[in-house]
Design an enzyme around this catalytic site. Sequence first.
Site, PDB file in Angstrom:
ATOM      1  N   LYS A  74       0.826  -1.197   0.000  1.00 44.64           N
ATOM      2  CA  LYS A  74       0.000   0.000   0.000  1.00 44.64           C
ATOM      3  C   LYS A  74       0.871   1.261   0.000  1.00 44.64           C
ATOM      4  O   LYS A  74       2.020   1.172   0.454  1.00 44.64           O
ATOM      5  CB  LYS A  74      -0.910  -0.011   1.223  1.00 44.64           C
ATOM      6  CG  LYS A  74      -0.134  -0.029   2.539  1.00 44.64           C
ATOM      7  CD  LYS A  74      -1.016  -0.346   3.707  1.00 44.64           C
ATOM      8  CE  LYS A  74      -0.173  -0.526   4.949  1.00 44.64           C
ATOM      9  NZ  LYS A  74       0.826  -1.593   4.849  1.00 44.64           N
ATOM     10  N   TYR A 105      -1.992   4.748   7.052  1.00 48.06           N
ATOM     11  CA  TYR A 105      -2.264   3.917   8.228  1.00 48.06           C
ATOM     12  C   TYR A 105      -3.354   4.556   9.093  1.00 48.06           C
ATOM     13  O   TYR A 105      -4.244   3.882   9.606  1.00 48.06           O
ATOM     14  CB  TYR A 105      -1.003   3.737   9.062  1.00 48.06           C
ATOM     15  CG  TYR A 105      -0.019   2.749   8.511  1.00 48.06           C
ATOM     16  CD1 TYR A 105      -0.119   1.397   8.809  1.00 48.06           C
ATOM     17  CD2 TYR A 105       1.040   3.163   7.694  1.00 48.06           C
ATOM     18  CE1 TYR A 105       0.800   0.482   8.319  1.00 48.06           C
ATOM     19  CE2 TYR A 105       1.953   2.259   7.196  1.00 48.06           C
ATOM     20  CZ  TYR A 105       1.833   0.916   7.503  1.00 48.06           C
ATOM     21  OH  TYR A 105       2.737   0.021   7.004  1.00 48.06           O
TER      22      TYR A 105
END
Length: 395
Positions: free
Chosen positions: A137, A225
């Site tokens: 990611k 995150y």
Amino acid sequence: MTSEVSRRGMLGLGVGATLAIPAMTRAQRPLPPHREQDSVGVAVVGLGKLSEGQILPALKRTKGVHLAALVSGVPEKAKKWATEFGLPDSAIYSYQNFDTIARDPKVQIVYIVLPNAMHADFTVRSFKAGKHVLCEKPMAVTLAEGERMIAAGKAAQKHLMIAYRCLFEPVNVSAMQMMRKGVVGAPRLIKTVMGKQTSLSDPSDAWRLDMAMSGGGALADMGIYGINATRYLLGEEPTEVRAWARTDRNDPRFKTVEDMVAWQMKFPSGAIGEGSSCFSQPGTMAWQAIGTERRLVADPGCFYNGNAVRIVGGKDDDQPRVAEIDHFGNEMNWFADVVRGRAPNVAPGEEGLQDMRIIHAILQSVRDGGATVKTGFGYKRAYDPATVVGIRTAI
């Protein structure tokens, strides 16, 4: 590509090497004691800090997935790891001959651990080669790239999972479960702080400080995150965002990317998400969930290890007791189960695209001086990790 590019540059983990039996062919070698009979073979693409420090060591202990091939721009590095895992030279690929992996039946999964700008290309190539894809990611740099990756997976009828390791990590899974049970009362505020110090002299930082390669600097690398945590803790999707940035353009690190970005997200329940990402602060990956009755505090909450969560306002015997686990091993085992039809894909390409849309909305708000940007993209998780992901205590 003639030199290796590092993918992650944080905590390392050393694990003993698996044993090889030179007198036997690879096909004849007995399975290691920890490996399941139908273990799935994975090719790791990119041998930077994340692969060498986390992913490859984890693959020495996983049960459902094992290393089957290596893809690197540095032959010497690939050879070293192939020897350590007892792989033949035929299991080593370059970026140039990567497409020939289609003829390798030992590889079922390709794990893409490259700079963000390379994700889409190698994902599409992997699907064309008939492989399933686990991709780091953020999944891509642009929304169009993310959509192309999803479309390629559907066309190939192969799985795409984005490597959201915290969705499989006990501290965060237990926090999701507590949130669903109302441990904090009615959720009011989620606060996330994600950042670290960066240096242009570190190759693993240099590409992150390049907008074309990273797609968003600290926001894309660390802020994702916090964005994802806010969403999975609340179990909701934001309806709008506002954001601001503070960046010293005289600092050579921040010629093309923002340094500190702070944002607010509004959710349908009335809860607010507040987050920040920064590339000029001490290493921090912390979050807290504030409700009408208690708080959940995780500091750290998203590091590779050492995470912990506590209930503020709860009794001592109410405190969660969560064992440490190898994040990457658990994540890869989960995807192997997805490939084998034993588990749902809780982090499909659509999940990665949702975070990308929010990142782009945050950057749009920054450009517009903190203006509100609507984020009602219509996305809804197919599976709630709090419900389907168990809290495992070992790989």
